[in-house]
Design a protein around this motif. Structure first.
Motif, PDB file in Angstrom:
ATOM      1  N   CYS A 140      42.976  40.937  34.494  1.00  0.00           N
ATOM      2  CA  CYS A 140      42.549  39.546  34.383  1.00  0.00           C
ATOM      3  C   CYS A 140      41.651  39.332  33.171  1.00  0.00           C
TER       4      CYS A 140
ATOM      5  N   CYS B 248      37.610  41.626  40.621  1.00  0.00           N
ATOM      6  CA  CYS B 248      36.505  41.141  39.789  1.00  0.00           C
ATOM      7  C   CYS B 248      35.683  40.107  40.559  1.00  0.00           C
TER       8      CYS B 248
ATOM      9  N   ARG C 296      39.929  50.850  36.657  1.00  0.00           N
ATOM     10  CA  ARG C 296      40.613  49.561  36.539  1.00  0.00           C
ATOM     11  C   ARG C 296      40.380  48.942  35.154  1.00  0.00           C
TER      12      ARG C 296
ATOM     13  N   ASN D 292      35.750  40.864  33.604  1.00  0.00           N
ATOM     14  CA  ASN D 292      37.219  40.897  33.535  1.00  0.00           C
ATOM     15  C   ASN D 292      37.682  42.335  33.682  1.00  0.00           C
ATOM     16  N   CYS D 293      38.977  42.548  33.779  1.00  0.00           N
ATOM     17  CA  CYS D 293      39.521  43.910  33.851  1.00  0.00           C
ATOM     18  C   CYS D 293      40.932  43.884  33.276  1.00  0.00           C
TER      19      CYS D 293
ATOM     20  N   CYS E 147      40.745  38.111  38.753  1.00  0.00           N
ATOM     21  CA  CYS E 147      41.420  38.784  39.874  1.00  0.00           C
ATOM     22  C   CYS E 147      40.475  38.970  41.070  1.00  0.00           C
TER      23      CYS E 147
HETATM   24 ZN   LIG Z   1      39.868  41.580  37.164  1.00  0.00          ZN
END
Ligand SMILES: [Zn+2]
Ligand SMILES: [Zn+2]
Length: 746
Positions: free
Chosen positions: A137, A115, A175, A133-134, A112
């Motif tokens: 994503c 990120c 997030r 990542n988060c 995303c």
């Molecule tokens: Zn992300």
């Protein structure tokens, strides 16, 4: 002033809502609107209870959908009124694993924007970290072992989060709240080679095997002809096009022509390889002889970092496997398969639960035409038009996929490759066991192609489950009907064109006009059959098909035509072929449209031997001169004889191959249009089969149908080729089994 009414409601959200940041989204909205209550994941999706003023509740409901995380796919939202409990706190319930999972497992998600900003920011602790990542994503399907989606069920379980990461994971306002693959340089997976070293190696023209999200890629500078040619020799793949990765749309536009819809496909969250008209700036070795190029944009943090560190602006990025084997996913396989072919390996220590190849799509009239539905799409279920019991469909042989159905969901697997050896059969079984595990689904029925030798069919016959065999082209028709939402009792006229499928009369079908539905089909018309001399050899060597077609049309084999010249140059036995045809030795009749395209490509000198499926047809499509307005005419009974006579005459008269190709395409479309008018009886016309990967033919056929006001169905979710077969088998198999008296409990 009347006091604001307070209320409490229970919401149930189903669809792709796990592993996409949905619970944190709910939590933030609950805080914003001062609501008490709870949110949790269960086997059916996400459940929410919220309590507050009526106004706040309605604002919450609006925002729930309007501001949903980008990767979420809400299929249903239901609401129930509850009595007020006086709760002012909002909490997140930890997942429970009881019950039957009915949620959609998310595909792997493209990195995303937030990120991307972090990995590019030198002051951020994830600066330059390729596994960032988060909740919006990162990897999903390829790391999940079972549901519900929690860290312990993923291959991230072997990494213990550091204090900072754990803090993010536990903070509902963050997030990364419950981002299962959460990681940082201090605690997460690592690459075996530094970014700088990888980039330098690419710039020197080396070939690398790089472990990615769904398996290894072979990577090199797409602009270095010698390197790409070396990769081809090593992979023993002389002509099958390689996909190319670029950083962004701007870079894509430097290499190819990109329209609005193609830009959306490239830049969208699934990040498929998109087939585009090439600008011809890359060396021919990338896609030999083709005017198209398959491009995809970066999708993992590693890809973004490679480009920002100065990697070449166009990278060949092709699945790392030796021909015929599945994509390599772990270090041991990769090194044993690819040693000698690559200069360097780039491994990492996050395991891949199931491998997944890149997806491939075309754009047709502003809609997606999938050619390979895999990473970024699988295993998002296809919504089925009616309820099915737990059922497995095993697909065909080429472009294998399997489909697990239950309720109104059909979970189509990723692309499994050509199921013609034990290694791919093992891959097939592994993916099947994994999907059964993820969806807690035990099939009670199996559906397969009746072909006597397909490995998938043999597997199905030996599975011990009740078996329904579904004729190949019937399955194509049903897959097109199903993805277009046609119900159990619906009927359609199928124009099903492909290379080959086992016919009801044990001949090879492939140019079929079928009327029917899920229950059964009637074969109303078909391309006039000709002998397929020598089975597989005739498929790999189109010159044999050209001569078979000419022989069948009662035409001579003049020495100057390309298939004869080819055979003579290679000292191939023309007389033996003639004897074979005359005495029907090792020949089987075929009505294959794919083979007709092969034969015309051969006669025009476009292609005499193929390395990959549909190669001759692809070349014939691309050579067509769109300015040409003429057409040939098939004879009565869909007889290509008169077309062959006309082509021979045109060749002798120096008509260009481009004009001949166009006249041929138009003749096929006009004949299909006439057959549709004759047989449709008000039914919609379903266009399916691998030949419809040809967008020129698809456009001409669709135009014929539109000109006569005939409704038509095309593929947008599953491939028209054999990659979509398992979905059709599933639908037909279930209906036939139930109607023939077999019952299976739901
Ligand atoms: Zn992300
Ligand atoms: Zn950490």
């Amino acid at each position: 002033v009347k006091a604001a009414q307070r209320g409490r409601i229970r919401l149930r959200v189903t669809g792709g809502v796990q592993g996409v940041g949905f619970r944190p989204h709910v939590y933030r909205l609950a805080l914003r609107y001062r609501l008490g209550g709870l949110v949790g994941n269960d086997s059916e999706g996400v459940f929410i209870e919220v309590e507050g003023s009526d106004l706040d509740l309605s604002l919450f409901k609006n925002a729930l959908q309007a501001e949903a995380p980008p990767a979420a796919d809400i299929q249903r939202l239901s609401e129930q009124t509850m009595s007020v409990a006086g709760q002012t706190e909002f909490r997140i319930i930890v997942s429970e694993s009881n019950g039957i999972p009915r949620v959609a497992v998310s595909p792997d998600l493209h990195c995303c924007r937030e990120c991307r900003e972090e990995i590019a920011n030198p002051t951020n602790r994830r600066f330059g970290y390729p596994f960032t990542n988060c909740t919006n994503c990162g990897p999903r399907y390829t790391i999940i072992g079972e549901l519900p989606y929690d860290r312990a069920s993923t291959t991230m379980r072997s990494f213990t989060m550091c204090g900072d990461c754990a803090g993010e994971y536990q903070d509902p306002a963050d997030r990364r709240f419950h981002a299962q693959p959460n990681a940082c340089p201090a605690c997460g997976p690592r690459l075996s080679l530094s970014l700088t070293a990888i980039v330098e190696s690419l710039r020197r023209g080396e070939i690398l095997a790089v472990k990615g999200v769904g398996g290894y890629h072979l990577v090199c500078d797409a602009r270095r002809e010698a390197t790409v040619a070396r990769l081809r020799r090593g992979k023993n793949r002389l002509s099958k096009p390689f996909a190319v990765m670029v950083q962004d749309l701007e870079a894509a536009r430097r290499l190819a022509f990109v329209n609005q819809h193609q830009a959306e496909l490239l830049d969208g969250s699934s990040r498929p390889v998109v087939l585009l008209q090439s600008r011809g700036v890359l060396p021919d070795a990338v896609a030999p002889g083709l005017s198209t190029v398959g491009l995809m944009l970066c999708y993992t943090p590693l890809h973004y970092l490679l480009f920002s560190e100065g990697a070449p602006d166009a990278l060949v990025m092709t699945s790392a496997n030796q021909s015929g084997l599945p994509i390599a996913a772990e270090e041991r396989e990769a090194t044993s398969q690819l040693r000698g072919l690559v200069d360097r390996f780039v491994h990492h220590d996050r395991s891949i639960e199931v491998p997944c190849d890149d997806s491939v799509v075309r754009s047709f009239r502003g809609q997606t035409l999938p050619l390979r539905r895999s990473r970024g799409y699988a295993p998002f279920p296809i919504e089925l038009p009616f309820i099915v019991p737990p059922t497995l469909a095993v697909g065909g042989q080429m472009k294998g996929t399997l489909c697990l159905g239950r309720g109104k969901q059909g979970v189509l697997s990723q692309h499994l490759g050509e199921l013609e050896n034990l290694q791919t059969l093992h891959y097939f079984q592994h993916v099947m066991e994994h999907l059964k595990q993820l969806y807690q689904l035990t099939p009670r029925l199996v559906c397969a192609d009746p072909h006597p030798n397909y490995l998938s069919s043999r597997w199905a016959r030996e599975s011990g489950l009740p078996l329904v065999e579904v004729q190949h082209h019937h399955a194509h028709l049903a897959s097109c009907m199903a993805e277009n939402g046609l119900g159990r009792d619906s009927m359609a006229l199928g124009i099903i064109l492909d290379g080959s499928g086992y016919g009801e009369d044990r001949t090879v079908w492939g140019g079929e006009i079928l009327r029917g539905g899920y229950r059964g089909i009637e074969r109303l018309a078909h391309l006039k059959a000709v002998p397929l001399p020598g089975g597989d050899r005739a498929v790999k060597e189109p010159w044999r098909m050209a001569l078979s077609h000419l022989w069948s049309a009662g035409l001579e084999w003049p020495s100057e035509i390309p298939p004869v010249r080819h055979a003579n140059q290679r000292e191939l036995p023309l007389s033996a072929l003639k004897i074979q045809l005359e005495n029907q030795i090792n020949t089987v009749p075929t009505s294959s449209m794919g083979r007709l395209f092969d034969a015309v490509a051969s006669l025009l000198g476009v292609c005499q031997e193929v390395e990959y499926e549909a190669q001759a047809a692809v070349l014939l499509e691309q050579v067509a001169d769109h300015a040409e307005t003429g057409s040939y005419c098939f004879g009565p009974g869909f007889d290509p004889g008169p077309v062959w006579e006309a082509i021979i005459t045109d060749l002798a008269g120096q008509t260009s191959p481009g004009a001949i190709s166009m006249r041929f395409h138009r003749a096929v479309a006009k004949t299909l249009g006439a057959l549709a008018r004759e047989h449709h009886e008000g039914l919609p016309v379903a266009l399916s089969g691998g030949v419809f990967q040809n967008c020129l033919l698809l456009e001409l056929v669709v135009a014929e149908l539109e000109a006569h006001g005939i409704a038509f169905l095309t593929h947008r979710q599953v491939p028209p080729n054999d990659g979509g077969l398992s979905l059709g088998q599933l639908m037909v198999g279930v209906v036939r089994y139930q109607e023939e008296g077999g019952t299976v409990c739901a």
